[in-house]
Design a protein around this motif. Sequence first.
Motif, PDB file in Angstrom:
ATOM      1  N   GLY A 179      -2.210 -60.120  30.475  1.00 32.24           N
ATOM      2  CA  GLY A 179      -2.047 -61.283  29.607  1.00 32.24           C
ATOM      3  C   GLY A 179      -2.411 -60.925  28.183  1.00 32.24           C
ATOM      4  N   GLN A 180      -1.988 -61.771  27.256  1.00 31.58           N
ATOM      5  CA  GLN A 180      -2.260 -61.501  25.838  1.00 31.58           C
ATOM      6  C   GLN A 180      -2.397 -62.807  25.079  1.00 31.58           C
ATOM      7  OE1 GLN A 180      -0.097 -58.447  23.488  1.00 31.58           O
ATOM      8  NE2 GLN A 180       0.607 -60.148  22.197  1.00 31.58           N
ATOM      9  N   LEU A 181      -3.294 -62.787  24.102  1.00 31.47           N
ATOM     10  CA  LEU A 181      -3.455 -63.902  23.173  1.00 31.47           C
ATOM     11  C   LEU A 181      -3.341 -63.353  21.757  1.00 31.47           C
ATOM     12  CD1 LEU A 181      -4.242 -66.858  22.506  1.00 31.47           C
ATOM     13  CD2 LEU A 181      -6.631 -66.086  22.476  1.00 31.47           C
ATOM     14  N   ASP A 182      -2.446 -63.931  20.965  1.00 26.02           N
ATOM     15  CA  ASP A 182      -2.254 -63.514  19.579  1.00 26.02           C
ATOM     16  C   ASP A 182      -2.818 -64.605  18.670  1.00 26.02           C
ATOM     17  OD1 ASP A 182      -1.454 -62.570  17.131  1.00 26.02           O
ATOM     18  OD2 ASP A 182       0.587 -62.097  17.761  1.00 26.02           O
ATOM     19  N   LEU A 183      -3.833 -64.234  17.893  1.00 28.46           N
ATOM     20  CA  LEU A 183      -4.522 -65.202  17.035  1.00 28.46           C
ATOM     21  C   LEU A 183      -4.031 -65.140  15.587  1.00 28.46           C
ATOM     22  CD1 LEU A 183      -8.158 -64.682  18.374  1.00 28.46           C
ATOM     23  CD2 LEU A 183      -6.568 -66.515  18.963  1.00 28.46           C
ATOM     24  N   HIS A 184      -2.970 -64.401  15.343  1.00 24.44           N
ATOM     25  CA  HIS A 184      -2.451 -64.286  13.976  1.00 24.44           C
ATOM     26  C   HIS A 184      -2.158 -65.664  13.392  1.00 24.44           C
ATOM     27  CE1 HIS A 184      -1.419 -59.896  14.542  1.00 24.44           C
ATOM     28  NE2 HIS A 184      -1.906 -59.926  13.331  1.00 24.44           N
ATOM     29  N   GLY A 185      -2.599 -65.886  12.173  1.00 23.58           N
ATOM     30  CA  GLY A 185      -2.258 -67.107  11.455  1.00 23.58           C
ATOM     31  C   GLY A 185      -3.100 -68.314  11.801  1.00 23.58           C
ATOM     32  N   LEU A 186      -4.032 -68.197  12.744  1.00 26.02           N
ATOM     33  CA  LEU A 186      -4.864 -69.340  13.126  1.00 26.02           C
ATOM     34  C   LEU A 186      -6.139 -69.392  12.284  1.00 26.02           C
ATOM     35  CD1 LEU A 186      -4.674 -69.287  17.040  1.00 26.02           C
ATOM     36  CD2 LEU A 186      -3.275 -70.575  15.418  1.00 26.02           C
ATOM     37  N   ARG A 187      -6.553 -70.584  11.956  1.00 25.49           N
ATOM     38  CA  ARG A 187      -7.830 -70.759  11.274  1.00 25.49           C
ATOM     39  C   ARG A 187      -8.971 -70.599  12.279  1.00 25.49           C
ATOM     40  NH1 ARG A 187      -7.442 -72.691   6.143  1.00 25.49           N
ATOM     41  NH2 ARG A 187      -5.392 -73.494   5.480  1.00 25.49           N
ATOM     42  N   ARG A 188     -10.175 -70.529  11.761  1.00 25.99           N
ATOM     43  CA  ARG A 188     -11.321 -70.194  12.602  1.00 25.99           C
ATOM     44  C   ARG A 188     -11.471 -71.120  13.803  1.00 25.99           C
ATOM     45  NH1 ARG A 188     -17.146 -71.241  10.201  1.00 25.99           N
ATOM     46  NH2 ARG A 188     -16.312 -73.345  10.505  1.00 25.99           N
ATOM     47  N   ASP A 189     -11.485 -72.434  13.578  1.00 23.07           N
ATOM     48  CA  ASP A 189     -11.712 -73.363  14.695  1.00 23.07           C
ATOM     49  C   ASP A 189     -10.582 -73.307  15.710  1.00 23.07           C
ATOM     50  OD1 ASP A 189     -14.093 -74.138  13.564  1.00 23.07           O
ATOM     51  OD2 ASP A 189     -13.276 -75.964  12.637  1.00 23.07           O
ATOM     52  N   GLY A 222      -5.683 -59.147  14.620  1.00 30.80           N
ATOM     53  CA  GLY A 222      -5.111 -58.684  13.369  1.00 30.80           C
ATOM     54  C   GLY A 222      -6.010 -57.698  12.639  1.00 30.80           C
ATOM     55  N   LYS A 223      -5.410 -56.974  11.713  1.00 34.06           N
ATOM     56  CA  LYS A 223      -6.144 -55.973  10.945  1.00 34.06           C
ATOM     57  C   LYS A 223      -6.578 -56.491   9.578  1.00 34.06           C
ATOM     58  CE  LYS A 223      -3.604 -52.232  13.223  1.00 34.06           C
ATOM     59  NZ  LYS A 223      -2.709 -51.053  13.055  1.00 34.06           N
ATOM     60  N   GLY A 224      -6.218 -57.709   9.265  1.00 33.77           N
ATOM     61  CA  GLY A 224      -6.664 -58.306   8.010  1.00 33.77           C
ATOM     62  C   GLY A 224      -5.795 -57.988   6.821  1.00 33.77           C
ATOM     63  N   HIS A 225      -4.639 -57.394   7.012  1.00 33.92           N
ATOM     64  CA  HIS A 225      -3.788 -57.035   5.889  1.00 33.92           C
ATOM     65  C   HIS A 225      -3.296 -58.256   5.119  1.00 33.92           C
ATOM     66  CE1 HIS A 225      -2.781 -52.959   8.012  1.00 33.92           C
ATOM     67  NE2 HIS A 225      -4.000 -53.008   7.516  1.00 33.92           N
ATOM     68  N   GLY A 226      -3.197 -59.372   5.799  1.00 33.00           N
ATOM     69  CA  GLY A 226      -2.723 -60.581   5.123  1.00 33.00           C
ATOM     70  C   GLY A 226      -3.843 -61.505   4.706  1.00 33.00           C
ATOM     71  N   SER A 227      -5.095 -61.103   4.882  1.00 31.89           N
ATOM     72  CA  SER A 227      -6.240 -61.941   4.536  1.00 31.89           C
ATOM     73  C   SER A 227      -6.685 -61.674   3.110  1.00 31.89           C
ATOM     74  CB  SER A 227      -7.403 -61.661   5.489  1.00 31.89           C
ATOM     75  OG  SER A 227      -7.013 -61.874   6.833  1.00 31.89           O
ATOM     76  N   PRO A 228      -7.372 -62.647   2.485  1.00 38.53           N
ATOM     77  CA  PRO A 228      -7.896 -62.433   1.136  1.00 38.53           C
ATOM     78  C   PRO A 228      -8.826 -61.217   1.119  1.00 38.53           C
ATOM     79  CG  PRO A 228      -8.008 -64.754   1.728  1.00 38.53           C
ATOM     80  CD  PRO A 228      -7.617 -64.006   2.967  1.00 38.53           C
ATOM     81  N   GLY A 229      -8.624 -60.339   0.156  1.00 37.67           N
ATOM     82  CA  GLY A 229      -9.434 -59.141   0.092  1.00 37.67           C
ATOM     83  C   GLY A 229      -9.076 -58.130   1.155  1.00 37.67           C
ATOM     84  N   ARG A 230      -8.024 -58.409   1.930  1.00 37.10           N
ATOM     85  CA  ARG A 230      -7.566 -57.514   3.006  1.00 37.10           C
ATOM     86  C   ARG A 230      -8.683 -57.217   4.001  1.00 37.10           C
ATOM     87  NH1 ARG A 230      -2.702 -55.315   1.913  1.00 37.10           N
ATOM     88  NH2 ARG A 230      -3.041 -53.550   3.307  1.00 37.10           N
ATOM     89  N   GLU A 231      -9.570 -58.198   4.184  1.00 36.74           N
ATOM     90  CA  GLU A 231     -10.643 -58.071   5.156  1.00 36.74           C
ATOM     91  C   GLU A 231     -10.245 -58.833   6.423  1.00 36.74           C
ATOM     92  OE1 GLU A 231     -13.423 -56.347   5.135  1.00 36.74           O
ATOM     93  OE2 GLU A 231     -13.010 -55.503   3.155  1.00 36.74           O
ATOM     94  N   PRO A 232     -10.457 -58.246   7.605  1.00 37.64           N
ATOM     95  CA  PRO A 232     -10.112 -58.924   8.868  1.00 37.64           C
ATOM     96  C   PRO A 232     -11.067 -60.085   9.143  1.00 37.64           C
ATOM     97  CG  PRO A 232     -11.238 -56.855   9.311  1.00 37.64           C
ATOM     98  CD  PRO A 232     -11.014 -56.896   7.820  1.00 37.64           C
ATOM     99  N   VAL A 233     -10.606 -61.305   8.834  1.00 37.98           N
ATOM    100  CA  VAL A 233     -11.454 -62.490   8.961  1.00 37.98           C
ATOM    101  C   VAL A 233     -11.857 -62.737  10.416  1.00 37.98           C
ATOM    102  CG1 VAL A 233     -11.574 -64.984   8.600  1.00 37.98           C
ATOM    103  CG2 VAL A 233     -10.435 -63.527   6.917  1.00 37.98           C
ATOM    104  N   LEU A 234     -10.921 -62.578  11.337  1.00 37.78           N
ATOM    105  CA  LEU A 234     -11.194 -62.934  12.735  1.00 37.78           C
ATOM    106  C   LEU A 234     -11.806 -61.792  13.547  1.00 37.78           C
ATOM    107  CD1 LEU A 234      -8.013 -65.011  13.691  1.00 37.78           C
ATOM    108  CD2 LEU A 234     -10.306 -65.850  13.211  1.00 37.78           C
TER     109      LEU A 234
END
Length: 215
Positions: free
Chosen positions: A129-139, A165-177
């Motif tokens: 199984g797989q869960l993709d969290l791309h694009g989701l906010r924290r909650d 995700g690797k954080g490439h699309g996050s502010p500062g390119r830091e992996p938020v999740l």
Amino acid sequence: MTKTVVRSLADLKPLARELAAARLAAEMERERLAAALRLAEQERRVFELSIGPVTPLRHVERVLHDLEPPAPEPRQREADERAVLLQALSDDIDVDTLLDTDESLSFRREGISVEVVRKLRRGHWALQGQLDLHGLRRDAARESLSHFVHDSNRRGLRCVRVVHGKGHGSPGREPVLKGRVRRWLVQKSEVLAFVQARGSDGGAGALIVLLSGST
């Protein structure tokens, strides 16, 4: 003698008229009844006469069973369970003290051997199984991860992948999740271990998670 016969024939005339009147009345009654039957038949077949010939359905003997009412939905219990799942995952836990500082930072629960982690990294268990969290906010990500782990374990799945995700699309390119997902996973009792995915399975942007496989 002749007078007597004539008198008798004369007496028969009223009777003949009465019989004729009775036959006429009977004939009229038959005509009335026939007309009434025709009208009743037309009324009975008014649908058929309106749309054309009708083929009656074949009669099938059927047994009618009493239908059981649907089971009540435990919505309040589900809401309570959802609240517990969400409240149980904290963002404040210091996950670094629980991770093994090996080649990619892995986690294994107490009682789980290093060999299990090695097998998990080598792909010993097939992904189920797989869960993709791309694009989701924290909650939203936290809720999705909590339900995914709980549901996968309830279904008996042993090995799943969580893509943070690797954080490439996050502010500062830091992996938020990335860090949060690790914090959340170590708090789930169903999780026995996890490792960073191999390059072909997502590399630094995903985790391979080993579940207990039972509720």
